[in-house]
Design an enzyme around this catalytic site. Sequence first.
Site, PDB file in Angstrom:
ATOM      1  N   GLN A 126       0.953  -1.234  -0.030  1.00  0.00           N
ATOM      2  CA  GLN A 126      -0.052   0.045   0.090  1.00  0.00           C
ATOM      3  C   GLN A 126       0.863   1.084   0.073  1.00  0.00           C
ATOM      4  O   GLN A 126       1.540   1.520   1.010  1.00  0.00           O
ATOM      5  CB  GLN A 126      -0.981  -0.128   1.459  1.00  0.00           C
ATOM      6  N   SER A 176       1.069   6.749   2.545  1.00  0.00           N
ATOM      7  CA  SER A 176       1.822   7.715   3.540  1.00  0.00           C
ATOM      8  C   SER A 176       3.108   8.104   2.779  1.00  0.00           C
ATOM      9  O   SER A 176       3.896   7.650   2.025  1.00  0.00           O
ATOM     10  CB  SER A 176       2.094   6.990   4.824  1.00  0.00           C
ATOM     11  N   SER A 216       4.540  -1.264   4.434  1.00  0.00           N
ATOM     12  CA  SER A 216       4.551  -2.744   4.731  1.00  0.00           C
ATOM     13  C   SER A 216       4.908  -3.667   3.694  1.00  0.00           C
ATOM     14  O   SER A 216       4.283  -3.560   2.666  1.00  0.00           O
ATOM     15  CB  SER A 216       3.490  -3.129   5.527  1.00  0.00           C
ATOM     16  N   GLU A 247      -6.125  10.748  15.952  1.00  0.00           N
ATOM     17  CA  GLU A 247      -6.838  12.026  15.677  1.00  0.00           C
ATOM     18  C   GLU A 247      -7.660  12.296  14.680  1.00  0.00           C
ATOM     19  O   GLU A 247      -8.900  12.728  14.470  1.00  0.00           O
ATOM     20  CB  GLU A 247      -5.587  13.026  15.643  1.00  0.00           C
ATOM     21  N   GLU A 250      -9.225  -2.381   5.774  1.00  0.00           N
ATOM     22  CA  GLU A 250      -7.944  -2.696   6.706  1.00  0.00           C
ATOM     23  C   GLU A 250      -8.550  -2.495   8.157  1.00  0.00           C
ATOM     24  O   GLU A 250      -8.010  -3.282   9.075  1.00  0.00           O
ATOM     25  CB  GLU A 250      -6.683  -1.664   6.490  1.00  0.00           C
TER      26      GLU A 250
END
Length: 416
Positions: A148, A151, A183, A390, A266
């Site tokens: 994936q 980020s 990952s 958050e 996920e």
Amino acid sequence: MPSNENVPSLSPDAFRDEAERFLRSIAGEFAGAAGGAGQDPPSDRIAAVEELGEGYDQQFKRARELQARLFDAGLAWPSGPSDLGGRGLSREHDQVLDDLLAELDLPSREVLFVGLRIVAPAVDAHGGPELRKRTLPALHRADLIGCQLFSEPGAGSDLAGVTTRAVRDGDDWILTGQKVWTSIAHLADVGEALVRTDPGTSRHGGLTMFLVDMHAPGVTVRPIRQMTGGVAFNEVFLDGVRVPDAHRIGAVGDGWRVAGTSLGSERNFMIGDDGPVSPYVLERLTAMVGRLDTAADPVLRQEIARAVAAIVAMRASADLPDGSWGHRLEPVSGSVLKMLMTRAVDGIAALAGEALGERAFTDRGERDTFAWSEFVLGAPALHIAGGTDEIQLNIIAQRGLGLPRPPKPATQPAAT
């Protein structure tokens, strides 16, 4: 047709009988494989986040072997369409299979979860017919390993802020940028990449999703070692990587919606029996508390109660049928469950730390002591994985409860 529209033709009980017969028939081939959910691994390890440490190559090999056997027997993807290697059954049948695999002494498939639980659902729901045909059977057989590419160094929690660019060049796109915390990128064949195709439009509207060949020229992968010693994470550099438009997942500018499919899947995985609060972890926790005879300590009794309450809340909420959350919270139920999961993990980690003290971090050869260090050290990662706490709280507050966004900080006047 997406797999979730298939109509079951075999009862879950009959499917369980069939699957159990097959799994027991092959269990001997994997006897003693490290990481089986129904056994104590030789390393005595207990992890909140699957790490690829010493010997991971064998773990990875065994997981792929098991997945291929499942696929060839028609058991890897029960809810998938039959023309793509599935059985045309329901998601309930998927859960039956997951439950069985958790019960039996078979290798863990957690090292495959990104491809199976994050990449494949997005391709299934949003990919074109040719991309689905070419990719989904290979992912579910573990012939292709997925990662994936979301980020970035400047866009982790704020995923809509990704700056990796994709520029159209005929029938291809040229991707340039950097991804991080990816990952198993060093093991992956394909990567689901969220990139910016239109910097002139809204932050969410200018994103598009692609399936990138991780072996293509211009792709560089560098492992990142965690404090637990694992090497599951990587940084990935995309330097003019050419991706065919046929490998686009969804429409141009629809990348945010595609990402939502992956992230939702996920989070569902993270609260399931294969996730951090698995029956195996709970079994080991119970054994540890009982062996140390610590339940009489009033402080530890409170920690035990908190951990149990958090686990019960997560399980009960996850078992609610669709529509039970109400019209406000139903769209954000995944965020609520993710927050409940992290609280349960925190409770388990706190209990292990309180009960064991220094024994959790000094290896004296005692069972159910030092083994918990990996769980405790890995627990903070779950406050980030699948969307930070958050971000989840903002989603619940703004999209679920209808609360206003917080005001932006006032800008300071320029100094004169």
